[in-house]
Design a protein around this motif. Structure first.
Motif, PDB file in Angstrom:
ATOM      1  N   ALA A 218      -8.484  95.180   5.719  1.00 23.89           N
ATOM      2  CA  ALA A 218      -9.871  95.080   5.461  1.00 23.89           C
ATOM      3  C   ALA A 218      -9.834  94.907   3.821  1.00 23.89           C
ATOM      4  O   ALA A 218      -8.874  94.922   3.120  1.00 23.89           O
ATOM      5  CB  ALA A 218     -10.794  96.029   5.948  1.00 23.89           C
ATOM      6  N   GLY A 219     -11.114  95.016   3.314  1.00 26.10           N
ATOM      7  CA  GLY A 219     -11.267  95.352   1.917  1.00 26.10           C
ATOM      8  C   GLY A 219     -11.057  94.042   1.082  1.00 26.10           C
ATOM      9  O   GLY A 219     -10.780  93.878   0.037  1.00 26.10           O
TER      10      GLY A 219
ATOM     11  N   MET B 265     -11.509  96.327  16.016  1.00 26.87           N
ATOM     12  CA  MET B 265     -10.925  97.009  17.035  1.00 26.87           C
ATOM     13  C   MET B 265     -10.120  96.081  18.119  1.00 26.87           C
ATOM     14  O   MET B 265      -9.765  96.611  18.901  1.00 26.87           O
ATOM     15  CB  MET B 265     -11.960  98.016  17.502  1.00 26.87           C
ATOM     16  CG  MET B 265     -13.110  97.308  18.220  1.00 26.87           C
ATOM     17  SD  MET B 265     -14.218  98.328  18.902  1.00 26.87           S
ATOM     18  CE  MET B 265     -14.928  99.087  17.537  1.00 26.87           C
ATOM     19  N   HIS B 266     -10.591  94.803  17.925  1.00 29.31           N
ATOM     20  CA  HIS B 266      -9.993  93.878  19.066  1.00 29.31           C
ATOM     21  C   HIS B 266      -8.452  93.106  18.271  1.00 29.31           C
ATOM     22  O   HIS B 266      -8.303  92.026  18.872  1.00 29.31           O
ATOM     23  CB  HIS B 266     -10.916  92.837  19.593  1.00 29.31           C
ATOM     24  CG  HIS B 266     -11.888  93.715  20.438  1.00 29.31           C
ATOM     25  ND1 HIS B 266     -11.626  93.786  21.751  1.00 29.31           N
ATOM     26  CD2 HIS B 266     -13.342  94.135  20.206  1.00 29.31           C
ATOM     27  CE1 HIS B 266     -12.551  94.442  22.354  1.00 29.31           C
ATOM     28  NE2 HIS B 266     -13.578  94.608  21.545  1.00 29.31           N
ATOM     29  N   GLY B 267      -8.169  93.728  17.140  1.00 27.04           N
ATOM     30  CA  GLY B 267      -6.960  93.297  16.666  1.00 27.04           C
ATOM     31  C   GLY B 267      -6.980  91.952  16.009  1.00 27.04           C
ATOM     32  O   GLY B 267      -5.961  91.125  15.884  1.00 27.04           O
ATOM     33  N   LEU B 268      -8.205  91.487  15.573  1.00 28.88           N
ATOM     34  CA  LEU B 268      -8.069  90.174  14.876  1.00 28.88           C
ATOM     35  C   LEU B 268      -8.320  90.168  13.359  1.00 28.88           C
ATOM     36  O   LEU B 268      -8.227  88.971  12.628  1.00 28.88           O
ATOM     37  CB  LEU B 268      -9.647  89.596  15.410  1.00 28.88           C
ATOM     38  CG  LEU B 268      -9.737  88.959  17.063  1.00 28.88           C
ATOM     39  CD1 LEU B 268     -10.838  88.710  17.392  1.00 28.88           C
ATOM     40  CD2 LEU B 268      -8.710  87.907  17.216  1.00 28.88           C
ATOM     41  N   LEU B 269      -8.102  91.397  12.858  1.00 30.80           N
ATOM     42  CA  LEU B 269      -8.160  91.543  11.380  1.00 30.80           C
ATOM     43  C   LEU B 269      -6.608  91.705  10.803  1.00 30.80           C
ATOM     44  O   LEU B 269      -6.486  92.402   9.892  1.00 30.80           O
ATOM     45  CB  LEU B 269      -8.830  92.499  10.893  1.00 30.80           C
ATOM     46  CG  LEU B 269     -10.320  92.496  11.089  1.00 30.80           C
ATOM     47  CD1 LEU B 269     -11.331  93.455  10.314  1.00 30.80           C
ATOM     48  CD2 LEU B 269     -10.827  91.084  11.111  1.00 30.80           C
ATOM     49  N   THR B 270      -5.648  91.056  11.587  1.00 31.84           N
ATOM     50  CA  THR B 270      -4.347  91.374  10.864  1.00 31.84           C
ATOM     51  C   THR B 270      -3.514  89.813  10.790  1.00 31.84           C
ATOM     52  O   THR B 270      -3.938  88.817  11.361  1.00 31.84           O
ATOM     53  CB  THR B 270      -3.262  91.851  11.971  1.00 31.84           C
ATOM     54  OG1 THR B 270      -3.175  91.128  13.187  1.00 31.84           O
ATOM     55  CG2 THR B 270      -3.788  93.297  12.056  1.00 31.84           C
ATOM     56  N   PRO B 271      -2.817  89.676   9.780  1.00 29.54           N
ATOM     57  CA  PRO B 271      -2.353  88.315   9.504  1.00 29.54           C
ATOM     58  C   PRO B 271      -1.286  87.736  10.727  1.00 29.54           C
ATOM     59  O   PRO B 271      -1.278  86.721  11.051  1.00 29.54           O
ATOM     60  CB  PRO B 271      -1.171  88.477   8.306  1.00 29.54           C
ATOM     61  CG  PRO B 271      -1.776  89.768   7.668  1.00 29.54           C
ATOM     62  CD  PRO B 271      -2.284  90.554   8.738  1.00 29.54           C
TER      63      PRO B 271
ATOM     64  N   GLU C 190      -0.615  82.038   7.106  1.00 33.29           N
ATOM     65  CA  GLU C 190       1.007  82.363   7.478  1.00 33.29           C
ATOM     66  C   GLU C 190       1.481  82.204   5.864  1.00 33.29           C
ATOM     67  O   GLU C 190       2.064  83.021   5.376  1.00 33.29           O
ATOM     68  CB  GLU C 190       1.695  81.787   8.307  1.00 33.29           C
ATOM     69  CG  GLU C 190       1.623  82.366   9.541  1.00 33.29           C
ATOM     70  CD  GLU C 190       2.175  81.448  10.562  1.00 33.29           C
ATOM     71  OE1 GLU C 190       2.997  80.555  10.371  1.00 33.29           O
ATOM     72  OE2 GLU C 190       1.708  81.491  11.964  1.00 33.29           O
ATOM     73  N   THR C 191       1.182  81.140   5.200  1.00 27.95           N
ATOM     74  CA  THR C 191       1.499  80.921   3.869  1.00 27.95           C
ATOM     75  C   THR C 191       0.974  81.909   2.937  1.00 27.95           C
ATOM     76  O   THR C 191       1.781  82.258   2.030  1.00 27.95           O
ATOM     77  CB  THR C 191       1.274  79.375   3.566  1.00 27.95           C
ATOM     78  OG1 THR C 191       1.508  78.400   4.455  1.00 27.95           O
ATOM     79  CG2 THR C 191       1.532  79.106   2.096  1.00 27.95           C
ATOM     80  N   VAL C 192      -0.166  82.195   3.216  1.00 27.49           N
ATOM     81  CA  VAL C 192      -0.730  83.174   1.950  1.00 27.49           C
ATOM     82  C   VAL C 192      -0.814  84.660   2.608  1.00 27.49           C
ATOM     83  O   VAL C 192      -1.062  85.618   1.598  1.00 27.49           O
ATOM     84  CB  VAL C 192      -2.065  82.805   1.464  1.00 27.49           C
ATOM     85  CG1 VAL C 192      -1.966  81.372   0.601  1.00 27.49           C
ATOM     86  CG2 VAL C 192      -3.103  82.573   2.545  1.00 27.49           C
ATOM     87  N   GLY C 193      -0.216  84.841   3.741  1.00 30.64           N
ATOM     88  CA  GLY C 193      -0.302  86.039   4.233  1.00 30.64           C
ATOM     89  C   GLY C 193      -1.638  87.033   4.517  1.00 30.64           C
ATOM     90  O   GLY C 193      -2.003  87.985   4.242  1.00 30.64           O
ATOM     91  N   ILE C 194      -2.898  86.146   4.820  1.00 34.39           N
ATOM     92  CA  ILE C 194      -3.979  86.799   5.163  1.00 34.39           C
ATOM     93  C   ILE C 194      -4.327  86.653   6.740  1.00 34.39           C
ATOM     94  O   ILE C 194      -3.698  85.707   7.358  1.00 34.39           O
ATOM     95  CB  ILE C 194      -5.104  86.130   4.338  1.00 34.39           C
ATOM     96  CG1 ILE C 194      -5.160  84.650   4.592  1.00 34.39           C
ATOM     97  CG2 ILE C 194      -5.048  86.284   2.834  1.00 34.39           C
ATOM     98  CD1 ILE C 194      -6.469  83.988   4.191  1.00 34.39           C
ATOM     99  N   PRO C 195      -5.479  87.343   7.227  1.00 32.87           N
ATOM    100  CA  PRO C 195      -5.694  87.196   8.347  1.00 32.87           C
ATOM    101  C   PRO C 195      -6.720  85.963   8.702  1.00 32.87           C
ATOM    102  O   PRO C 195      -7.405  85.832   7.375  1.00 32.87           O
ATOM    103  CB  PRO C 195      -6.419  88.666   8.786  1.00 32.87           C
ATOM    104  CG  PRO C 195      -6.266  89.582   7.652  1.00 32.87           C
ATOM    105  CD  PRO C 195      -5.733  88.593   6.502  1.00 32.87           C
TER     106      PRO C 195
END
Ligand code: SF4
Ligand code: MSK
Length: 675
Positions: free
Chosen positions: A434-435, A511-517, A533-538
């Protein structure tokens, strides 16, 4: 349950089906648990109490004592002229528009009064009247000062020198606070919008003058016998909502960043499983993060951790609910224990030693639930108390905020020993990043040489990213908990739409796991997956609380500035959504998004169906004026595809639709080769 307390809740005749109530396993488990213990929750009440069929259509007026006047649509529909009217002659359009406007006023008031509290504390900081709060992000203060007309440099003998920082802070504080009631001019932040958008508002005569005035004017205009032209009422809705989004809420976000630090990406978790049986659990709930900032600092201090240990706990676990939760998540990584509909469930774990609430979105039933357990329920805001006698009030005051925070943390620690035997904390929780904020999006997706949002724009233009969606807002007990948010977002990212999220939507998606790269690989279309994937963001970026929707407006403005995608927010391949909205604040937010040029779709029924002309005005005719318009679509897949269709319409208008077709062809070719 605590042996010293008794259940005062009344068992409803029918109980909610846990599986039908939520898609979240932790919530399902806790609804079942509540029912076993005989503790009533919002999910049960939603089964026993149905919404009023007239109110939900927006056509009940109780603005004077000759009413309430109710104007239901005839079952056979309306043939010819619509002759329905209230005692005074008010038409369904007037009544629905007045009701809608009052929701805008209440929503704008809630965000903006939060902003005012923040500005008042900032003034205390600038005057050095409190030692508990400091300026943590001086660069942000210098960045916003010019918007308030506050100079950051001074000319001395033809030389430009930095101005005294304390002087700048004081002047910004005074100017910011004046935005609520200045007698002349218009709001300072409006000029942060792209120039064509600002000029449109000006031409329409809709620039907000001061924040309080626009809200008061809605209450005046919607009083019995005043504004009886729904189009004219909507103009004032725009003015008051802009006073929220580009005023009170934006000032709240900025001054919170100045005092508490601007968020930057961090790792945390989400859901009830963050609570720990062997720790003192303190749950913080509401919207204003003034006292909660201090509670975080207190709970992390060696003094308070040692104190908790003397009471038999291994430490202190903080958790958030709703947007105070989002604020302390974004800046400190404190994990949310749940979203709006999970607030009662956190207490029902039996492991919540204290729940601290401030303003907005707090169920009064928390007090009834807390009575069934050992939980100390603590209200902290002078404008938000509860009538039940088990509620403790510790009033926030910035002059002794840290002292109050320590008192609360100690109270929770002392309460640790009073837990009953039956503790049940669901195991479920998910990791999240987050953040995010305007600045961190620029850092991750900006160009090295050109700065700004160049790389993001480039990827939109070349079609890897199809467009941007803002998915925000609440849960609603009339909708299966979390289902709309999750289904819509999965469909969007599958179709290469980058998602920005705030509020309870952010907590839900976490909580449903959608905020990870890693989500990118699993759920995204090939173009968006490649960028993430290139920039490492979700593929879903959490921008914070409900007032932080202002960050979405500013991110959109940065996209416009970076070039190549038109010269106004209305030109962007972007759309907004509040899938499970319930709050009046959501209506205020929706209106300022629409008036800023964003196509905005709500998932749960809008109170408009009884006034077809007014509804058509919001859903169709507003697009001519603002470039944005309202819509409502309860089916989540259709909802997502309405947003995608709008994004594609904008891509076509920008002449970048072909680029996307090429990208997709390239990717399909690549996949065929790999196969
Ligand atoms: Fe009825 Fe008019 Fe009074 Fe509303 S303002 S309650 S429509 S008489
Ligand atoms: S807390 S306004 S339920 S998003 Fe901002 Fe959640 Fe909606 Fe409250």
């Amino acid at each position: 349950m605590s042996e010293t307390t008794t259940t005062t809740t009344i068992k409803p005749k029918k109980l909610a089906d846990p599986i039908a109530s939520s898609i979240d396993p932790a919530t399902q488990e806790m609804i079942k648990r509540a029912q076993e213990l005989g503790v009533e929750t919002v999910f049960d009440r939603a089964v026993t109490m149905k919404p009023c069929n007239i109110g939900i259509q927006g056509i009940c007026c109780k603005n004077c004592a000759m009413g309430p006047c109710r104007l239901p649509l005839p079952k056979a529909g309306i043939e010819g002229e619509d002759t329905r009217k209230g005692l005074c002659g008010a038409t369904p359009n007037t009544i629905a528009a007045r009701n809608f406007a009052r929701m805008v006023a209440a929503g704008a008031a809630a965000h903006s009064d939060h902003g005012r509290s923040v500005a008042e504390v900032f003034l205390s900081v600038a005057r050095k009247e409190t030692n508990d709060y400091k300026i943590k992000d001086p660069a942000k203060l210098l960045q916003i000062a010019p918007y308030f007309g506050v100079a950051t440099t001074v000319e001395v003998d033809g030389e430009s020198l930095d101005r005294d920082f304390d002087e700048i802070a004081l002047e910004v504080a005074e100017k910011a606070l004046a935005e609520w009631g200045k007698p002349e001019g218009t709001l300072a932040y409006l000029k942060r919008a792209p120039a064509p958008l600002y000029e449109r508002w000006k031409k329409l005569g809709e620039l907000p003058r001061n924040i309080d005035r626009e809200i008061v004017e809605i209450m005046h205009r919607t009083h019995m016998g005043v504004d009886q032209d729904y189009k004219n009422i909507v103009k004032q809705c725009t003015r008051a909502s802009l006073a929220d989004g580009w005023g009170g809420a934006m000032i709240a976000t900025d001054l919170q960043d100045v005092m508490f630090g601007s968020p930057s990406p961090l790792q945390s978790e989400a859901n009830l499983g963050i609570m720990k049986e062997d720790h003192v659990n303190i749950i913080i709930h509401g919207h204003e993060p003034l006292l909660s900032e201090m509670i975080v600092a207190a709970a992390q201090s060696a003094e308070m951790i040692d104190y908790a240990k003397t009471k038999g706990a291994k430490g202190i676990q903080l958790g958030g609910i709703c947007c105070t939760g989002n604020e302390i998540l974004q800046r400190h990584g404190v994990p949310p224990a749940g979203n709006f509909l999970q607030q009662e469930l956190a207490i029902i774990t039996g492991a919540c030693d204290a729940m601290v609430v401030d303003v907005q979105c707090v169920f009064q039933n928390l007090a009834n639930v807390a009575k069934c357990f050992h939980t100390k329920l603590i209200t902290t805001h002078p404008i938000a108390k509860m009538e039940q006698d088990n509620v403790i009030h510790i009033e926030f005051d910035e002059h002794h905020a840290m002292e109050d925070a320590k008192r609360i943390v100690k109270m929770a620690s002392d309460n640790f020993k009073n837990r009953g035997a039956e503790i049940m904390i669901p195991k479920h929780k998910a990791t999240q990043i987050a953040g995010f904020g305007v600045e961190s999006i620029e850092y991750h997706l900006g160009g090295t040489f050109r700065g700004s949002y160049y790389t993001l724009n480039d990827n939109i233009i070349n079609g890897r990213i199809r467009g941007i969606a803002g998915i925000v807002g609440c849960n609603n007990a009339r909708v299966k908990h979390n289902e709309e948010h999750v289904t819509i977002v999965k469909e969007l990212i599958k179709n290469d739409v980058l998602v920005l999220t705030t509020g309870c939507s952010g907590i839900t998606l976490a909580m449903h796991g959608l905020l990870t790269p890693e989500t990118a690989q699993v759920f995204c279309g090939p173009g968006l997956a490649e960028v993430c994937e290139t920039v490492g963001i979700p593929p879903v970026l959490h921008l914070g609380s409900c007032v932080d929707n202002s960050r979405i407006l500013l991110a959109a403005t940065e996209v416009v500035k970076a070039g190549g995608l038109g010269n106004d927010i209305r030109d962007l391949p972007a759309a907004g959504s509040a899938p499970e909205w319930m709050s009046e604040k959501a209506i205020a937010i929706g209106q300022y998004f629409v008036a800023s040029g964003v196509y905005t779709v709500f998932g749960y029924q809008m109170p408009l169906d009884g006034a077809p002309k007014f509804k058509n005005y919001l859903y169709n005719e507003l697009e001519e004026i603002y470039g944005g318009k309202w819509d409502c679509e309860p089916d989540p897949i259709k909802h997502a595809h309405k947003m995608i269709a709008h994004i594609d319409k904008k891509r076509k208008a920008l002449g970048i639709d072909k680029a996307r077709e090429r990208v997709l062809m390239d990717m399909a070719d690549r996949q065929a080769l790999e196969a």
